[in-house]
Design a protein around this motif. Structure first.
Motif, PDB file in Angstrom:
ATOM      1  N   LYS B 182       0.838  -1.198   0.000  1.00 32.62           N
ATOM      2  CA  LYS B 182       0.000   0.000   0.000  1.00 32.62           C
ATOM      3  C   LYS B 182       0.868   1.240   0.000  1.00 32.62           C
ATOM      4  O   LYS B 182       0.487   2.279  -0.515  1.00 32.62           O
ATOM      5  N   LYS B 183       2.052   1.103   0.617  1.00 34.64           N
ATOM      6  CA  LYS B 183       2.938   2.283   0.645  1.00 34.64           C
ATOM      7  C   LYS B 183       3.944   2.199  -0.507  1.00 34.64           C
ATOM      8  O   LYS B 183       4.345   1.105  -0.924  1.00 34.64           O
ATOM      9  N   GLU B 184       4.367   3.360  -0.987  1.00 33.05           N
ATOM     10  CA  GLU B 184       5.265   3.423  -2.132  1.00 33.05           C
ATOM     11  C   GLU B 184       6.719   3.384  -1.657  1.00 33.05           C
ATOM     12  O   GLU B 184       7.072   4.025  -0.679  1.00 33.05           O
ATOM     13  N   ARG B 185       7.551   2.605  -2.327  1.00 33.90           N
ATOM     14  CA  ARG B 185       8.999   2.635  -2.088  1.00 33.90           C
ATOM     15  C   ARG B 185       9.653   3.206  -3.330  1.00 33.90           C
ATOM     16  O   ARG B 185       8.994   3.412  -4.345  1.00 33.90           O
ATOM     17  N   GLY B 186      10.960   3.405  -3.292  1.00 29.18           N
ATOM     18  CA  GLY B 186      11.670   3.963  -4.439  1.00 29.18           C
ATOM     19  C   GLY B 186      11.483   3.140  -5.699  1.00 29.18           C
ATOM     20  O   GLY B 186      11.484   1.909  -5.645  1.00 29.18           O
ATOM     21  N   ASN B 187      11.312   3.768  -6.843  1.00 34.08           N
ATOM     22  CA  ASN B 187      11.155   3.126  -8.152  1.00 34.08           C
ATOM     23  C   ASN B 187       9.950   2.184  -8.236  1.00 34.08           C
ATOM     24  O   ASN B 187       9.946   1.249  -9.025  1.00 34.08           O
ATOM     25  N   ALA B 188       8.950   2.404  -7.417  1.00 30.54           N
ATOM     26  CA  ALA B 188       7.772   1.540  -7.443  1.00 30.54           C
ATOM     27  C   ALA B 188       6.921   1.826  -8.681  1.00 30.54           C
ATOM     28  O   ALA B 188       6.899   2.952  -9.189  1.00 30.54           O
ATOM     29  N   LEU B 189       6.259   0.756  -9.165  1.00 28.73           N
ATOM     30  CA  LEU B 189       5.287   0.913 -10.246  1.00 28.73           C
ATOM     31  C   LEU B 189       3.897   0.810  -9.642  1.00 28.73           C
ATOM     32  O   LEU B 189       3.694   0.128  -8.630  1.00 28.73           O
ATOM     33  N   VAL B 190       2.937   1.432 -10.274  1.00 24.41           N
ATOM     34  CA  VAL B 190       1.547   1.268  -9.833  1.00 24.41           C
ATOM     35  C   VAL B 190       1.152  -0.191 -10.075  1.00 24.41           C
ATOM     36  O   VAL B 190       1.526  -0.787 -11.097  1.00 24.41           O
ATOM     37  N   HIS B 191       0.445  -0.780  -9.120  1.00 26.11           N
ATOM     38  CA  HIS B 191      -0.006  -2.167  -9.279  1.00 26.11           C
ATOM     39  C   HIS B 191      -1.106  -2.217 -10.335  1.00 26.11           C
ATOM     40  O   HIS B 191      -2.264  -1.886 -10.053  1.00 26.11           O
ATOM     41  N   ALA B 192      -0.719  -2.590 -11.541  1.00 24.07           N
ATOM     42  CA  ALA B 192      -1.658  -2.642 -12.673  1.00 24.07           C
ATOM     43  C   ALA B 192      -1.335  -3.870 -13.515  1.00 24.07           C
ATOM     44  O   ALA B 192      -0.171  -4.290 -13.594  1.00 24.07           O
ATOM     45  N   ALA B 193      -2.364  -4.451 -14.152  1.00 21.47           N
ATOM     46  CA  ALA B 193      -2.178  -5.684 -14.929  1.00 21.47           C
ATOM     47  C   ALA B 193      -1.149  -5.492 -16.039  1.00 21.47           C
ATOM     48  O   ALA B 193      -0.331  -6.380 -16.302  1.00 21.47           O
ATOM     49  N   VAL B 194      -1.162  -4.330 -16.678  1.00 23.04           N
ATOM     50  CA  VAL B 194      -0.222  -4.089 -17.776  1.00 23.04           C
ATOM     51  C   VAL B 194       1.225  -4.096 -17.282  1.00 23.04           C
ATOM     52  O   VAL B 194       2.131  -4.614 -17.954  1.00 23.04           O
ATOM     53  N   HIS B 195       1.456  -3.593 -16.083  1.00 23.00           N
ATOM     54  CA  HIS B 195       2.804  -3.621 -15.513  1.00 23.00           C
ATOM     55  C   HIS B 195       3.210  -5.045 -15.122  1.00 23.00           C
ATOM     56  O   HIS B 195       4.358  -5.447 -15.312  1.00 23.00           O
ATOM     57  N   LEU B 196       2.254  -5.790 -14.588  1.00 24.82           N
ATOM     58  CA  LEU B 196       2.551  -7.179 -14.212  1.00 24.82           C
ATOM     59  C   LEU B 196       2.938  -7.993 -15.443  1.00 24.82           C
ATOM     60  O   LEU B 196       3.883  -8.789 -15.398  1.00 24.82           O
ATOM     61  N   GLN B 197       2.191  -7.813 -16.538  1.00 25.47           N
ATOM     62  CA  GLN B 197       2.495  -8.561 -17.760  1.00 25.47           C
ATOM     63  C   GLN B 197       3.897  -8.222 -18.274  1.00 25.47           C
ATOM     64  O   GLN B 197       4.662  -9.116 -18.640  1.00 25.47           O
ATOM     65  N   LYS B 198       4.236  -6.952 -18.249  1.00 29.80           N
ATOM     66  CA  LYS B 198       5.559  -6.520 -18.726  1.00 29.80           C
ATOM     67  C   LYS B 198       6.669  -7.078 -17.840  1.00 29.80           C
ATOM     68  O   LYS B 198       7.695  -7.553 -18.335  1.00 29.80           O
ATOM     69  N   LEU B 199       6.461  -7.018 -16.534  1.00 24.96           N
ATOM     70  CA  LEU B 199       7.475  -7.540 -15.615  1.00 24.96           C
ATOM     71  C   LEU B 199       7.609  -9.051 -15.754  1.00 24.96           C
ATOM     72  O   LEU B 199       8.709  -9.601 -15.697  1.00 24.96           O
ATOM     73  N   TYR B 200       6.480  -9.740 -15.932  1.00 24.77           N
ATOM     74  CA  TYR B 200       6.520 -11.195 -16.099  1.00 24.77           C
ATOM     75  C   TYR B 200       7.358 -11.570 -17.321  1.00 24.77           C
ATOM     76  O   TYR B 200       8.189 -12.478 -17.267  1.00 24.77           O
ATOM     77  N   GLU B 201       7.160 -10.842 -18.408  1.00 22.06           N
ATOM     78  CA  GLU B 201       7.850 -11.184 -19.656  1.00 22.06           C
ATOM     79  C   GLU B 201       9.355 -10.927 -19.575  1.00 22.06           C
ATOM     80  O   GLU B 201      10.136 -11.648 -20.181  1.00 22.06           O
ATOM     81  N   LEU B 202       9.774  -9.955 -18.839  1.00 24.22           N
ATOM     82  CA  LEU B 202      11.183  -9.634 -18.567  1.00 24.22           C
ATOM     83  C   LEU B 202      12.093  -9.893 -19.765  1.00 24.22           C
ATOM     84  O   LEU B 202      12.666 -10.981 -19.910  1.00 24.22           O
ATOM     85  N   LYS B 203      12.235  -8.941 -20.593  1.00 22.56           N
ATOM     86  CA  LYS B 203      13.071  -9.071 -21.793  1.00 22.56           C
ATOM     87  C   LYS B 203      14.511  -9.461 -21.438  1.00 22.56           C
ATOM     88  O   LYS B 203      15.058  -8.993 -20.443  1.00 22.56           O
ATOM     89  N   GLY B 204      15.083 -10.330 -22.251  1.00 18.51           N
ATOM     90  CA  GLY B 204      16.500 -10.658 -22.111  1.00 18.51           C
ATOM     91  C   GLY B 204      16.783 -11.996 -21.448  1.00 18.51           C
ATOM     92  O   GLY B 204      17.882 -12.499 -21.531  1.00 18.51           O
ATOM     93  N   TYR B 205      15.785 -12.576 -20.780  1.00 19.23           N
ATOM     94  CA  TYR B 205      16.032 -13.843 -20.094  1.00 19.23           C
ATOM     95  C   TYR B 205      15.117 -14.963 -20.586  1.00 19.23           C
ATOM     96  O   TYR B 205      15.047 -16.026 -19.976  1.00 19.23           O
ATOM     97  N   GLY B 206      14.389 -14.741 -21.685  1.00 16.22           N
ATOM     98  CA  GLY B 206      13.509 -15.770 -22.223  1.00 16.22           C
ATOM     99  C   GLY B 206      12.204 -15.862 -21.456  1.00 16.22           C
ATOM    100  O   GLY B 206      12.049 -15.268 -20.392  1.00 16.22           O
ATOM    101  N   THR B 207      11.244 -16.577 -22.037  1.00 14.48           N
ATOM    102  CA  THR B 207       9.954 -16.755 -21.373  1.00 14.48           C
ATOM    103  C   THR B 207       9.654 -18.237 -21.272  1.00 14.48           C
ATOM    104  O   THR B 207      10.502 -19.064 -21.565  1.00 14.48           O
ATOM    105  N   ALA B 208       8.453 -18.556 -20.864  1.00 13.72           N
ATOM    106  CA  ALA B 208       8.086 -19.960 -20.667  1.00 13.72           C
ATOM    107  C   ALA B 208       7.355 -20.519 -21.875  1.00 13.72           C
ATOM    108  O   ALA B 208       6.567 -21.442 -21.759  1.00 13.72           O
ATOM    109  N   ASN B 209       7.628 -19.983 -23.065  1.00 13.16           N
ATOM    110  CA  ASN B 209       6.905 -20.439 -24.255  1.00 13.16           C
ATOM    111  C   ASN B 209       7.168 -21.907 -24.587  1.00 13.16           C
ATOM    112  O   ASN B 209       6.344 -22.568 -25.193  1.00 13.16           O
TER     113      ASN B 209
END
Lengths: 85, 217
Positions: B182-209
């Protein structure tokens, strides 16, 4: 008896996934549960399986478990006394 | 409004914290990698070696996430929730247990034949005592995860939530965990589905395809 205890320590480490320990880290009389090696109730079941698999001994009365599984030495004595001929 | 304040991945034999590679080892089996990673972190927690692969993955993901922040200095244990999801449940361990039943069934394997045991291991290690759930979904579902975490955090008592995806089957493994607060820390992102999807995909380390192919090994 010495060889049996050495074998037991190796088997206990393998069966209970105690990868942070070496056989020489376990004392012959060291308590296996709670304050000793810190084993838990699931480990006790694995010890019963170990006796069955490696020594063909089935624990007839589970209530004897705490006495038998007190230490490596007590397990070795139990095996000596109960191993099938 | 809630925030994504931390995140971690365990993917492609790599431990990744905040998008930064912590360690990687492509040799040996997946369990070899997990044990070696644990050893390299210098964590004194012998119970790790007894865990199944799903719990080890969750444990390491949570260590990456929470190691540097004193969560329980900020929150009461009951104010921290844990919401996990995956596709394979505990099937990886279920099959190993089934194999063991052909000779002598293993009690140590049997106790891990539920996915929420992995959640329990994370809670025990980190002292988390709040709301918890483990969902089985076909793939990481950012929208569903966002919705449920928002729902849990709308409860007055919940101040923070460890959430994400912990999946394993054979050599396939894929972990994405994040901390919502609930509280913000440094470099925090808003908790949103679009941010979760981007973080999950994490470019550069491959995905679970390649999940189904890996799971067969």
């Amino acid at each position: 008896m010495e060889q049996l205890m050495t074998d037991l320590k190796r088997q206990i480490i393998e069966a209970l996934n105690l990868k942070h320990l070496k056989p020489e880290d376990i004392g012959d009389d060291q308590p296996l549960f709670v304050d000793g090696l810190g084993l838990d109730s699931i480990d006790a079941l694995e010890l019963i399986v170990l006796l069955q698999q490696h020594y063909n001994i089935k624990l007839a009365n589970p209530q004897d478990g705490p006495q038998i599984f007190k230490s490596v030495k007590s397990i070795a004595e139990f095996i000596k006394a109960n191993q099938p001929a | 409004m809630n925030f994504i304040t931390r995140y971690s991945h365990v993917r492609n034999r790599s431990l990744i914290r905040q998008g930064e590679l912590i360690c990687r080892d492509l040799r040996g089996t997946l369990p070899d990698f997990l044990d070696a990673s644990f050893d390299s972190l210098g964590i004194g927690y012998p119970k790790f070696y007894k865990m199944d692969t799903l719990s080890k993955l969750g444990f390491l993901g949570a260590e990456m996430l929470l190691k540097e922040i004193p969560l329980l200095e900020d929150y009461d244990p009951f104010q921290v929730a844990l919401i996990l999801s995956n596709a394979y449940g505990s099937l990886d361990t279920d099959m190993k247990y089934f194999e063991s039943t052909k000779t002598v069934p293993s009690p140590a394997l049997f106790v891990y034949t539920l996915p929420n045991i992995a959640a329990g291991e994370i809670c025990i290690r980190n002292g988390i005592k709040g709301e918890n759930a483990f969902f089985i979904w076909p793939r990481f579902d950012a929208k569903q995860m966002h919705n449920y975490v928002e729902l849990v955090m709308a409860a007055d008592n919940t101040q923070a939530c460890v959430a994400g995806w912990v999946d394993v089957m054979g050599s396939h493994h894929d972990v994405f965990l994040y901390l919502a607060e609930k509280k913000e820390r440094g470099n925090a992102l808003v908790h949103a589905a679009v941010h979760l999807q981007k973080l999950y995909e994490l470019k550069g380390y491959g995905t679970a395809n390649d999940r189904s192919e890996e799971a067969n090994h």
